[in-house]
Write a protein that holds these residues in place. Structure first.
Motif, PDB file in Angstrom:
ATOM      1  N   ARG A 130       0.806  -1.232   0.000  1.00 41.19           N
ATOM      2  CA  ARG A 130       0.000   0.000   0.000  1.00 41.19           C
ATOM      3  C   ARG A 130       0.833   1.273   0.000  1.00 41.19           C
ATOM      4  N   GLN A 131       2.091   1.158   0.423  1.00 40.59           N
ATOM      5  CA  GLN A 131       2.941   2.343   0.536  1.00 40.59           C
ATOM      6  C   GLN A 131       4.290   2.084  -0.099  1.00 40.59           C
ATOM      7  N   ARG A 132       4.853   3.124  -0.677  1.00 39.65           N
ATOM      8  CA  ARG A 132       6.248   3.038  -1.113  1.00 39.65           C
ATOM      9  C   ARG A 132       7.096   3.468   0.086  1.00 39.65           C
ATOM     10  N   PHE A 133       7.999   2.599   0.474  1.00 37.13           N
ATOM     11  CA  PHE A 133       8.719   2.845   1.726  1.00 37.13           C
ATOM     12  C   PHE A 133       9.437   4.178   1.735  1.00 37.13           C
ATOM     13  N   GLU A 134       9.913   4.642   0.568  1.00 33.27           N
ATOM     14  CA  GLU A 134      10.647   5.900   0.535  1.00 33.27           C
ATOM     15  C   GLU A 134       9.754   7.108   0.791  1.00 33.27           C
ATOM     16  N   ASP A 135       8.447   6.904   0.738  1.00 31.87           N
ATOM     17  CA  ASP A 135       7.514   8.003   1.027  1.00 31.87           C
ATOM     18  C   ASP A 135       7.226   8.141   2.515  1.00 31.87           C
ATOM     19  N   VAL A 136       7.574   7.136   3.318  1.00 30.16           N
ATOM     20  CA  VAL A 136       7.132   7.149   4.719  1.00 30.16           C
ATOM     21  C   VAL A 136       8.251   6.936   5.727  1.00 30.16           C
ATOM     22  N   THR A 137       9.492   6.724   5.269  1.00 33.98           N
ATOM     23  CA  THR A 137      10.588   6.547   6.221  1.00 33.98           C
ATOM     24  C   THR A 137      11.849   7.201   5.682  1.00 33.98           C
TER      25      THR A 137
END
Length: 320
Positions: free
Chosen positions: A202-209
């Motif tokens: 559901r998320q691209r990790f680079e957008d949230v960490t």
């Protein structure tokens, strides 16, 4: 049956799971400094089915081949010169890797110092799930990355065999652990020590960490995961790329960003296995076995494993 033969699963040619054939083969004999181990259980790893398909370590193997590197069992016989083990000792190991070890069989032989005493708190099926995955995680975090307390460690594919152990080892080392996995695995991984969960579906990790010191990349080029990891890694940080080495795109992006990269291949390491056994027996680390199969069900186990939806490990029960 003759004491000179044993049950084993062999392949005569590379291909799909159907090439795995159960039968009887000659039983190995230990050379000087080697031990003969009666295998009670054999772990299954992605390198097994990749090799079976003609990929992975296939180029280092000779057909016919007995697959399998993870074993847990009991020392049956010792060769001349062995002083660290004796018949009756319960041991576990990842012998010979990447050369063939022949784990899908009733007996294996290998140098005695490839083995360590298995965790006393585990049965053979759980112990057999540990060596390759645990050594991969331990050597990547401790020997390659030198993870320190307070660092942020990102583990991709955290719910898999290597991943769920990497989460626990990183936490044991005092790191803050960020893990990528599908949402149904999040609660379990938090129990194992993950501090921050990312649902990669559901998320691209680079957008949230971000602000990552060490990336343990267990995905590689798939979905450009290795290269995308550069953007979340601090300058001077390290991306350890485990499946297939360092992709070209990762190398191209890492240099200008001041991010270090490293390929990785696990090695036999009995001192590390002894340390890991101590952590398991102390309750600091646990291994997840999703399902066990009889030795003759190796093809079925490979089909399940290749679906890449396994939580933890799959294991073949061989003896006992």
């Amino acid at each position: 049956m003759s004491e000179h033969t044993m049950r084993a699963v062999t392949i005569d040619g590379f291909g799909g799971p159907e090439v795995l054939t159960a039968g009887r083969v000659a039983r190995p004999e230990p050379l000087p400094t080697e031990v003969l181990v009666r295998v009670h259980a054999a772990g299954i790893n992605p390198v097994d089915w990749k090799t079976r398909a003609g990929q992975g370590m296939a180029g280092l193997q000779t057909l016919p081949l007995i697959l399998g590197w993870d074993v847990s069992g009991v020392v049956e016989e010792v060769g001349f010169g062995v002083t660290t083990l004796a018949p009756g000792d319960e041991v576990y190991a990842m012998p010979w890797f990447p050369r063939p070890a022949g784990g899908y069989a009733e007996f294996v032989t290998a140098p005695s110092r490839h083995f360590a005493r298995k965790p006393a708190s585990l049965g053979h099926a759980e112990a057999a799930a540990l060596p390759l995955a645990a050594l991969t995680a331990w050597q990547a975090l401790v020997d390659t990355a030198g993870v320190q307390a307070g660092q942020r460690v990102l583990v991709h594919a955290a719910a898999g065999g290597v991943g769920h152990l990497a989460v626990q080892f990183a936490k044991h080392l005092g790191a803050e652990v960020v893990a990528t996995a599908s949402a149904p695995r999040h609660a379990w991984l938090k129990e194992l020590g993950a501090d921050e969960m990312i649902d990669y579906t559901r998320q691209r990790f680079e957008d949230v960490t971000g602000g990552i010191d060490v990336v343990i990349d267990l995905v590689g080029s798939q979905d450009d995961t290795a290269a995308r990891s550069v953007s979340v890694t601090r300058p001077g940080g390290l991306v350890v790329s485990i499946p297939g080495g360092v992709p070209e795109r990762l190398s191209l992006l890492a240099g200008p960003a001041g991010v270090r990269t490293s390929p990785f291949l696990v090695e036999p390491d009995s001192p590390a296995l002894a340390t890991i056994a101590g952590l398991v027996d102390a309750g600091a680390v646990r291994v997840e076995v999703e399902r066990t199969f009889a030795l003759e069900q190796a093809a079925e186990a490979h089909r399940l494993g290749e679906g890449n939806r396994t939580r933890g490990k799959l294991v073949l029960t061989v003896t006992g």
